[in-house]
Design a protein around this motif. Structure first.
Motif, mmCIF file in Angstrom:
data_model
loop_
_atom_site.group_PDB
_atom_site.id
_atom_site.type_symbol
_atom_site.label_atom_id
_atom_site.label_comp_id
_atom_site.label_asym_id
_atom_site.label_seq_id
_atom_site.Cartn_x
_atom_site.Cartn_y
_atom_site.Cartn_z
ATOM 1 N N ALA A 205 0.810 -1.225 0.000
ATOM 2 C CA ALA A 205 0.000 0.000 0.000
ATOM 3 C C ALA A 205 0.841 1.271 0.000
ATOM 4 C CB ALA A 205 -0.941 -0.001 1.201
ATOM 5 N N ASP A 206 0.327 2.300 -0.668
ATOM 6 C CA ASP A 206 0.931 3.630 -0.589
ATOM 7 C C ASP A 206 0.464 4.348 0.675
ATOM 8 O OD1 ASP A 206 2.254 3.712 -3.259
ATOM 9 O OD2 ASP A 206 0.194 3.450 -3.941
ATOM 10 N N ARG A 207 -0.827 4.212 0.979
ATOM 11 C CA ARG A 207 -1.396 4.741 2.219
ATOM 12 C C ARG A 207 -2.289 3.676 2.820
ATOM 13 N NH1 ARG A 207 -5.041 9.290 1.924
ATOM 14 N NH2 ARG A 207 -5.669 8.480 -0.105
ATOM 15 N N VAL A 208 -2.528 3.793 4.118
ATOM 16 C CA VAL A 208 -3.426 2.874 4.810
ATOM 17 C C VAL A 208 -4.429 3.678 5.622
ATOM 18 C CG1 VAL A 208 -3.619 1.068 6.582
ATOM 19 C CG2 VAL A 208 -1.736 1.002 4.940
ATOM 20 N N LEU A 209 -5.697 3.275 5.509
ATOM 21 C CA LEU A 209 -6.781 3.860 6.301
ATOM 22 C C LEU A 209 -7.226 2.809 7.308
ATOM 23 C CD1 LEU A 209 -9.152 5.908 6.850
ATOM 24 C CD2 LEU A 209 -10.406 4.682 5.039
ATOM 25 N N CYS A 210 -7.179 3.157 8.591
ATOM 26 C CA CYS A 210 -7.685 2.257 9.625
ATOM 27 C C CYS A 210 -9.045 2.762 10.079
ATOM 28 C CB CYS A 210 -6.737 2.207 10.822
ATOM 29 S SG CYS A 210 -7.318 1.114 12.149
ATOM 30 N N ILE A 211 -10.044 1.869 10.052
ATOM 31 C CA ILE A 211 -11.373 2.230 10.527
ATOM 32 C C ILE A 211 -11.760 1.325 11.689
ATOM 33 C CG2 ILE A 211 -12.072 3.099 8.275
ATOM 34 C CD1 ILE A 211 -13.735 0.614 7.876
ATOM 35 N N ALA A 212 -12.575 1.859 12.578
ATOM 36 C CA ALA A 212 -13.104 1.090 13.708
ATOM 37 C C ALA A 212 -14.455 1.676 14.067
ATOM 38 C CB ALA A 212 -12.161 1.140 14.911
ATOM 39 N N ALA A 213 -15.407 0.792 14.346
ATOM 40 C CA ALA A 213 -16.777 1.212 14.658
ATOM 41 C C ALA A 213 -17.331 2.136 13.580
ATOM 42 C CB ALA A 213 -16.831 1.890 16.021
ATOM 43 N N GLY A 214 -16.927 1.868 12.326
ATOM 44 C CA GLY A 214 -17.462 2.630 11.202
ATOM 45 C C GLY A 214 -16.891 4.007 11.014
ATOM 46 N N LYS A 215 -15.859 4.363 11.790
ATOM 47 C CA LYS A 215 -15.253 5.684 11.693
ATOM 48 C C LYS A 215 -13.792 5.568 11.268
ATOM 49 C CE LYS A 215 -18.099 7.905 15.286
ATOM 50 N NZ LYS A 215 -18.059 8.688 16.541
ATOM 51 N N ALA A 216 -13.288 6.624 10.619
ATOM 52 C CA ALA A 216 -11.877 6.669 10.255
ATOM 53 C C ALA A 216 -11.062 7.043 11.484
ATOM 54 C CB ALA A 216 -11.654 7.687 9.143
ATOM 55 N N LEU A 217 -10.095 6.180 11.833
ATOM 56 C CA LEU A 217 -9.238 6.462 12.979
ATOM 57 C C LEU A 217 -7.992 7.233 12.570
ATOM 58 C CD1 LEU A 217 -9.183 3.221 15.164
ATOM 59 C CD2 LEU A 217 -10.468 5.328 15.532
ATOM 60 N N VAL A 218 -7.287 6.689 11.574
ATOM 61 C CA VAL A 218 -6.033 7.288 11.152
ATOM 62 C C VAL A 218 -5.757 6.882 9.712
ATOM 63 C CG1 VAL A 218 -4.692 5.343 12.067
ATOM 64 C CG2 VAL A 218 -3.566 7.552 11.732
ATOM 65 N N CYS A 219 -5.112 7.767 8.960
ATOM 66 C CA CYS A 219 -4.745 7.472 7.583
ATOM 67 C C CYS A 219 -3.359 8.052 7.329
ATOM 68 C CB CYS A 219 -5.759 8.071 6.606
ATOM 69 S SG CYS A 219 -5.479 7.593 4.881
ATOM 70 N N GLY A 220 -2.477 7.238 6.755
ATOM 71 C CA GLY A 220 -1.121 7.698 6.486
ATOM 72 C C GLY A 220 -0.328 6.607 5.799
ATOM 73 N N THR A 221 0.985 6.717 5.839
ATOM 74 C CA THR A 221 1.812 5.657 5.272
ATOM 75 C C THR A 221 1.617 4.390 6.088
ATOM 76 O OG1 THR A 221 3.756 6.106 6.644
ATOM 77 C CG2 THR A 221 3.529 7.382 4.586
ATOM 78 N N PRO A 222 1.894 3.218 5.504
ATOM 79 C CA PRO A 222 1.724 1.974 6.261
ATOM 80 C C PRO A 222 2.469 1.965 7.587
ATOM 81 C CG PRO A 222 2.038 1.476 3.953
ATOM 82 C CD PRO A 222 2.259 2.951 4.100
ATOM 83 N N LYS A 223 3.701 2.423 7.595
ATOM 84 C CA LYS A 223 4.483 2.411 8.837
ATOM 85 C C LYS A 223 3.902 3.362 9.867
ATOM 86 C CE LYS A 223 8.828 0.795 6.848
ATOM 87 N NZ LYS A 223 10.279 1.075 6.629
ATOM 88 N N GLU A 224 3.432 4.529 9.424
ATOM 89 C CA GLU A 224 2.824 5.483 10.351
ATOM 90 C C GLU A 224 1.569 4.900 10.983
ATOM 91 O OE1 GLU A 224 4.076 9.675 8.096
ATOM 92 O OE2 GLU A 224 2.101 8.768 7.777
ATOM 93 N N VAL A 225 0.734 4.276 10.171
ATOM 94 C CA VAL A 225 -0.534 3.749 10.669
ATOM 95 C C VAL A 225 -0.305 2.560 11.595
ATOM 96 C CG1 VAL A 225 -2.678 2.597 9.988
ATOM 97 C CG2 VAL A 225 -1.885 4.596 8.722
ATOM 98 N N LEU A 226 0.565 1.638 11.209
ATOM 99 C CA LEU A 226 0.777 0.447 12.027
ATOM 100 C C LEU A 226 1.492 0.763 13.337
ATOM 101 C CD1 LEU A 226 1.688 -2.231 9.335
ATOM 102 C CD2 LEU A 226 -0.525 -1.665 10.324
ATOM 103 N N ALA A 227 2.187 1.901 13.376
ATOM 104 C CA ALA A 227 2.880 2.301 14.606
ATOM 105 C C ALA A 227 2.023 3.183 15.508
ATOM 106 C CB ALA A 227 4.169 3.048 14.256
ATOM 107 N N SER A 228 0.818 3.521 15.063
ATOM 108 C CA SER A 228 0.004 4.481 15.819
ATOM 109 C C SER A 228 -0.672 3.837 17.024
ATOM 110 C CB SER A 228 -1.061 5.100 14.914
ATOM 111 O OG SER A 228 -2.049 4.146 14.583
ATOM 112 N N LYS A 229 -0.879 4.640 18.027
ATOM 113 C CA LYS A 229 -1.541 4.192 19.255
ATOM 114 C C LYS A 229 -2.985 3.777 18.974
ATOM 115 C CE LYS A 229 -2.892 5.855 23.839
ATOM 116 N NZ LYS A 229 -2.842 7.001 24.784
#
Length: 241
Positions: A205-229
């Motif tokens: 992926a170029d960017r990754v969007l993480c969603i939870a409970a139907g909402k966008a939590l965080v979107c960024g580079t794969p490493k940024e997203v997977l390292a996020s709290k």
């Protein structure tokens, strides 16, 4: 890069259960956007809303500048929104070639002659050319996944939505799928890839969007997203200090 697709304030409910809750994001031309999230996050519902299988309660889906929120799945396909399915759904009694040809003729509206040429090109690109005359029902899981990709490509998409095409595969098989998906991107097709295998997103992926409970939590580079709290807490179920 310009935005090719925009999702604005998208909400979908099943009765009193809100599955997508004011979800907004953009998709840039010729990128691979990975979508991750825990079970029940709304990933499949998002896929079905984007392709027209579900009508949202609220919000807009804008594709190449046109509002497609209320268009049927068939019209969205003809506009250039293609998809694959998590569980491959080939016509099991038809050959591999015939499966792809159906997508080319009925999805992309090609003539039979044009469709045959296009189908052979796609089968070569997905590593299925030598198996083109086999009944699709005889394929193993990896080849069924390849066939899903081939059928999606046959509809001549501008944007291709991938629904967990790596699920159930071995590490080596996942690497094979990633190679094919990257080749699809190199051919100018923009991709949204929903996947549970997180390392697949790092590789593809170029960017990754993480969603939870139907909402966008965080979107960024794969490493940024997977390292996020937020991802650690919501996706992995881990609370950080």
């Amino acid at each position: 890069m310009n935005n090719i697709l925009s999702v604005d304030d998208l909400s979908v409910s099943f009765g009193s259960h809100q599955v997508l809750n004011s979800l907004s994001f953009t998709l840039k031309e010729r990128e691979i956007l990975g979508v991750i999230g825990p079970n029940g996050a709304g990933k499949t519902t998002l896929m079905n809303a984007l392709t027209g299988l579900l009508k949202p309660d609220r919000g807009r889906i804008v594709f190449q500048g046109a509002d497609v929120t209320n268009l049927s799945p068939a019209r969205r396909c003809r506009f250039g929104i293609g998809r694959t399915y998590q569980i491959p759904r080939p016509f099991v009694n038809m050959t591999v070639f015939e499966n792809v040809l159906v997508g080319a003729v009925h999805g992309a509206s090609l003539s039979e002659k044009e469709g045959k040429k296009k189908s052979l090109e796609i089968l070569a690109a997905t590593g299925l050319l030598e198996k083109k005359d086999l009944p699709a029902g005889r394929l193993d899981l990896l080849d069924r996944k390849r066939l899903e990709l081939a059928r999606g490509m046959a509809t001549n998409p501008v944007v291709l939505l991938l629904d967990e095409v790596a699920a159930g595969l071995t590490e080596a098989e996942v690497a094979n799928v990633i190679k094919i998906v990257k080749k699809i991107k190199e051919n100018g097709i923009t991709i949204i890839w929903i996947e549970h295998i997180l390392m697949t997103m790092v590789e593809a992926a170029d960017r990754v969007l993480c969603i939870a409970a139907g909402k966008a939590l965080v979107c960024g580079t794969p490493k940024e997203v997977l390292a996020s709290k937020e991802v650690a807490e919501a996706y992995l179920g881990v609370e950080e200090d």
